[in-house]
Design a protein around this motif. Structure first.
Motif, mmCIF file in Angstrom:
data_model
loop_
_atom_site.group_PDB
_atom_site.id
_atom_site.type_symbol
_atom_site.label_atom_id
_atom_site.label_comp_id
_atom_site.label_asym_id
_atom_site.label_seq_id
_atom_site.Cartn_x
_atom_site.Cartn_y
_atom_site.Cartn_z
ATOM 1 N N CYS A 9 17.123 24.644 38.601
ATOM 2 C CA CYS A 9 18.170 25.822 39.283
ATOM 3 C C CYS A 9 19.024 25.189 40.628
ATOM 4 C CB CYS A 9 17.210 27.474 39.971
ATOM 5 S SG CYS A 9 17.137 26.545 41.286
ATOM 6 N N SER A 11 18.872 23.824 43.097
ATOM 7 C CA SER A 11 18.633 24.602 44.370
ATOM 8 C C SER A 11 17.961 23.289 45.165
ATOM 9 C CB SER A 11 18.139 25.441 45.059
ATOM 10 O OG SER A 11 16.605 25.806 44.931
ATOM 11 N N LYS A 50 20.157 33.348 34.063
ATOM 12 C CA LYS A 50 21.478 33.650 34.015
ATOM 13 C C LYS A 50 21.395 33.540 36.174
ATOM 14 C CE LYS A 50 23.093 36.678 31.495
ATOM 15 N NZ LYS A 50 23.398 38.282 31.860
ATOM 16 N N TRP A 51 20.296 33.221 36.519
ATOM 17 C CA TRP A 51 20.376 33.136 38.241
ATOM 18 C C TRP A 51 20.865 31.478 38.106
ATOM 19 C CZ3 TRP A 51 15.917 30.311 38.659
ATOM 20 C CH2 TRP A 51 14.950 30.085 38.094
ATOM 21 N N THR A 52 20.743 30.535 37.761
ATOM 22 C CA THR A 52 20.658 29.268 37.289
ATOM 23 C C THR A 52 22.362 28.979 38.200
ATOM 24 O OG1 THR A 52 21.071 28.245 35.260
ATOM 25 C CG2 THR A 52 18.356 28.799 36.313
ATOM 26 N N LYS A 53 22.249 26.979 38.738
ATOM 27 C CA LYS A 53 23.441 26.968 39.350
ATOM 28 C C LYS A 53 24.495 26.515 37.593
ATOM 29 C CE LYS A 53 24.328 26.167 43.293
ATOM 30 N NZ LYS A 53 25.231 27.520 44.478
ATOM 31 N N TYR A 55 24.259 27.672 34.724
ATOM 32 C CA TYR A 55 24.840 29.068 34.126
ATOM 33 C C TYR A 55 26.269 29.194 35.400
ATOM 34 C CZ TYR A 55 25.576 33.654 32.708
ATOM 35 O OH TYR A 55 26.152 35.083 32.545
ATOM 36 N N ARG A 56 25.748 29.234 36.485
ATOM 37 C CA ARG A 56 27.281 30.170 37.255
ATOM 38 C C ARG A 56 28.345 29.194 36.941
ATOM 39 N NH1 ARG A 56 26.466 34.119 40.124
ATOM 40 N NH2 ARG A 56 27.964 33.732 41.915
#
Length: 192
Positions: A9, A11, A50-53, A55-56
């Motif tokens: 992700c 983070s 969808k919640w990963t960097k 993807y964003r």
């Protein structure tokens, strides 16, 4: 203090936190929490979650190219400690952080610009449809332009009575309910 990035992700992983997985070919994977580790074991692609960097960034929700990211890049070569350089670096970090926050806010506002117009149109439409809930009834009587035009439908009484007689209320659930209610009421009167 060495801060690592989560492989899944992206983070930040602080010292003493996270999970480390070493593959047979000696490649090290670091995960910030068990959620990321489990997704990795399930062979999920971070660009599709969808919640990963990843993807964003891929879908234009976060900034991808910016000069402020250059400061966060990992450098493996050792530097000789110099007090002036360290002091200037700390000052620069604060300035760059402010710049990055401002750019992210600008990026977010540009992304949401189209959505704001759509939301305003939807709100205007909803207000137009339910103006009677917002305006007082007296104001609606004074200014009839605020209300929607009413449609009048004429139904002759003889047509409806004929339909009731022909149907004999056999299939009407309402009449069945009335009959059931009357029978229970009469039963209640007999008991008491």
């Amino acid at each position: 203090m060495r801060l690592e990035k989560c492989w899944f992700c992206s983070s930040t992983i602080y010292p003493g936190h996270g999970i480390q997985f070493v593959r047979n070919d000696a490649k090290i994977f670091r995960f910030c929490r068990s959620k990321c580790h489990k997704n990795f074991k399930m062979k999920r692609n971070p660009r599709k979650v969808k919640w990963t960097k990843a993807y964003r960034r891929l879908h234009g929700k976060d900034m991808t190219q910016d000069s402020t990211f250059e400061l966060e890049r990992k450098r493996n070569r050792p530097e000789r400690y110099d007090r002036n350089v360290a002091e200037n670096t700390l000052k620069a970090i604060k300035k760059i952080d402010k710049i990055r926050v401002a750019r992210e806010a600008r990026h977010h506002s540009m992304r949401m610009k189209g959505k704001k117009a759509i939301e305003q149109q939807a709100a205007a439409k909803e207000l137009e449809q339910s103006i009677h809930l917002v305006k007082a009834p007296a104001a609606l009587q004074e200014d009839p332009s605020l209300t929607l035009p009413k449609i009048r439908v004429t139904v002759s009484r003889s047509q409806t009575e004929d339909a009731w007689k022909n149907n004999d209320n056999a299939g009407n659930p309402l009449t069945w309910w009335h009959r059931k209610l009357n029978s229970t009421l009469s039963y209640a009167r007999l008991v008491y």
